[in-house]
Design a protein around this motif. Sequence first.
Motif, mmCIF file in Angstrom:
data_model
loop_
_atom_site.group_PDB
_atom_site.id
_atom_site.type_symbol
_atom_site.label_atom_id
_atom_site.label_comp_id
_atom_site.label_asym_id
_atom_site.label_seq_id
_atom_site.Cartn_x
_atom_site.Cartn_y
_atom_site.Cartn_z
ATOM 1 N N ASN A 164 0.848 -1.183 0.000
ATOM 2 C CA ASN A 164 0.000 0.000 0.000
ATOM 3 C C ASN A 164 0.890 1.242 0.000
ATOM 4 N N PRO A 165 0.662 2.200 -0.912
ATOM 5 C CA PRO A 165 1.508 3.395 -0.954
ATOM 6 C C PRO A 165 1.214 4.421 0.140
ATOM 7 N N HIS A 166 0.170 4.209 0.930
ATOM 8 C CA HIS A 166 -0.161 5.178 1.986
ATOM 9 C C HIS A 166 1.048 5.350 2.910
ATOM 10 N N PRO A 167 1.351 6.580 3.326
ATOM 11 C CA PRO A 167 2.523 6.804 4.194
ATOM 12 C C PRO A 167 2.491 6.027 5.507
ATOM 13 N N ASP A 168 1.300 5.710 6.021
ATOM 14 C CA ASP A 168 1.208 4.943 7.272
ATOM 15 C C ASP A 168 1.315 3.433 7.066
ATOM 16 N N ALA A 169 1.195 2.964 5.830
ATOM 17 C CA ALA A 169 1.272 1.517 5.567
ATOM 18 C C ALA A 169 2.723 1.064 5.710
ATOM 19 N N ARG A 170 2.919 -0.019 6.440
ATOM 20 C CA ARG A 170 4.283 -0.474 6.734
ATOM 21 C C ARG A 170 4.730 -1.558 5.767
ATOM 22 N N ARG A 171 5.834 -1.316 5.102
ATOM 23 C CA ARG A 171 6.399 -2.247 4.121
ATOM 24 C C ARG A 171 6.853 -3.545 4.807
ATOM 25 N N ASP A 172 7.387 -3.458 6.024
ATOM 26 C CA ASP A 172 7.851 -4.668 6.717
ATOM 27 C C ASP A 172 6.679 -5.609 7.006
ATOM 28 N N ILE A 173 5.502 -5.058 7.295
ATOM 29 C CA ILE A 173 4.327 -5.904 7.533
ATOM 30 C C ILE A 173 3.885 -6.555 6.230
ATOM 31 N N PHE A 174 3.939 -5.812 5.137
ATOM 32 C CA PHE A 174 3.635 -6.391 3.826
ATOM 33 C C PHE A 174 4.539 -7.601 3.553
ATOM 34 N N GLU A 175 5.836 -7.442 3.747
ATOM 35 C CA GLU A 175 6.785 -8.530 3.483
ATOM 36 C C GLU A 175 6.531 -9.717 4.411
ATOM 37 N N GLN A 176 6.236 -9.431 5.672
ATOM 38 C CA GLN A 176 5.934 -10.513 6.623
ATOM 39 C C GLN A 176 4.676 -11.265 6.209
ATOM 40 N N ARG A 177 3.654 -10.540 5.789
ATOM 41 C CA ARG A 177 2.400 -11.179 5.387
ATOM 42 C C ARG A 177 2.581 -11.999 4.117
ATOM 43 N N LEU A 178 3.424 -11.538 3.207
ATOM 44 C CA LEU A 178 3.724 -12.343 2.013
ATOM 45 C C LEU A 178 4.297 -13.706 2.412
ATOM 46 N N ARG A 179 5.169 -13.694 3.409
ATOM 47 C CA ARG A 179 5.798 -14.949 3.857
ATOM 48 C C ARG A 179 4.809 -15.856 4.598
ATOM 49 N N THR A 180 3.994 -15.281 5.453
ATOM 50 C CA THR A 180 3.171 -16.106 6.340
ATOM 51 C C THR A 180 1.802 -16.474 5.780
ATOM 52 N N LYS A 181 1.232 -15.632 4.952
ATOM 53 C CA LYS A 181 -0.126 -15.885 4.456
ATOM 54 C C LYS A 181 -0.177 -16.901 3.310
ATOM 55 N N LYS A 182 0.940 -17.120 2.638
ATOM 56 C CA LYS A 182 1.036 -18.121 1.562
ATOM 57 C C LYS A 182 0.034 -17.881 0.439
ATOM 58 N N TRP A 183 -0.201 -16.606 0.133
ATOM 59 C CA TRP A 183 -1.159 -16.254 -0.907
ATOM 60 C C TRP A 183 -0.799 -16.848 -2.265
ATOM 61 N N ARG A 184 0.489 -16.865 -2.601
ATOM 62 C CA ARG A 184 0.905 -17.379 -3.917
ATOM 63 C C ARG A 184 0.691 -18.887 -4.020
ATOM 64 N N GLU A 185 0.743 -19.593 -2.897
ATOM 65 C CA GLU A 185 0.439 -21.027 -2.918
ATOM 66 C C GLU A 185 -1.062 -21.259 -3.090
ATOM 67 N N LEU A 186 -1.848 -20.453 -2.410
ATOM 68 C CA LEU A 186 -3.300 -20.601 -2.486
ATOM 69 C C LEU A 186 -3.847 -20.143 -3.838
ATOM 70 N N TRP A 187 -3.292 -19.070 -4.374
ATOM 71 C CA TRP A 187 -3.751 -18.504 -5.641
ATOM 72 C C TRP A 187 -2.526 -18.285 -6.540
ATOM 73 N N PRO A 188 -2.089 -19.312 -7.251
ATOM 74 C CA PRO A 188 -0.824 -19.229 -8.002
ATOM 75 C C PRO A 188 -0.798 -18.196 -9.121
ATOM 76 N N ARG A 189 -1.932 -17.715 -9.547
ATOM 77 C CA ARG A 189 -1.937 -16.683 -10.597
ATOM 78 C C ARG A 189 -1.681 -15.284 -10.033
ATOM 79 N N ALA A 190 -1.689 -15.149 -8.716
ATOM 80 C CA ALA A 190 -1.414 -13.842 -8.098
ATOM 81 C C ALA A 190 0.046 -13.472 -8.320
ATOM 82 N N GLN A 191 0.265 -12.201 -8.574
ATOM 83 C CA GLN A 191 1.613 -11.680 -8.829
ATOM 84 C C GLN A 191 1.996 -10.680 -7.739
ATOM 85 N N VAL A 192 3.255 -10.733 -7.321
ATOM 86 C CA VAL A 192 3.770 -9.768 -6.363
ATOM 87 C C VAL A 192 4.423 -8.635 -7.157
ATOM 88 N N VAL A 193 4.031 -7.413 -6.848
ATOM 89 C CA VAL A 193 4.607 -6.234 -7.492
ATOM 90 C C VAL A 193 5.072 -5.300 -6.374
#
Length: 195
Positions: A164-193
């Motif tokens: 999220n580009p909002h100034p209050d959105a934390r990039r470290d939480i985004f990266e942590q959620r990418l690792r723990t939520k396993k979105w790419r395993e659940l939905w393999p067509r999803a792309q990380v940008v």
Amino acid sequence: MTTRPTPGDQQRIDGEADILALISADPWRLRVLKVAAREDLRDWWIVAGFVRSAVWDALHGYTEPTPLGDVDLVFFDPTRAAREDRSIEERLRRTAPDVPWEVYNQAHMHEYNHDTPYTDAVDSFSRWAETVSTVAVRMEADGSLRLAAPCGLDDLIGMVLRPNPHPDARRDIFEQRLRTKKWRELWPRAQVVRD
């Protein structure tokens, strides 16, 4: 576990009307929204995975819904103490025990998140870590559904996981959620940008 899509199974979703039709056609999600609406909370929304999973399951052509780890019900009411969130959650769990409710009054959550105060519920989730988690739905008094998407719908429909580009959105939480939520395993067509 959801079934893998086969060619031609994926639904087409072009915008808000398609998303609301998808949620309206899901008996479980509709029941969750009805139960939440009965609480008559101020400025309430069900946000994040509740919407994202429904859309991404449809876009992947899954015939069974991906199980949700939680159902995030947020509301904004400065007149209620933060400790009341748990009593609302307990009441919802008694009413709908099959729903993994998590309830948060966003009037107080800025303190926990170390953000500037929120003006309403939509302002609060407009700052969440990834854009696809900022889409929410609620049921109005007349039974119609309403969508909120402060970061837009393009990433959700395009299956893009983006910080999220909002100034209050934390990039470290985004990266942590990418690792723990396993979105790419659940939905393999999803792309990380990562812009």
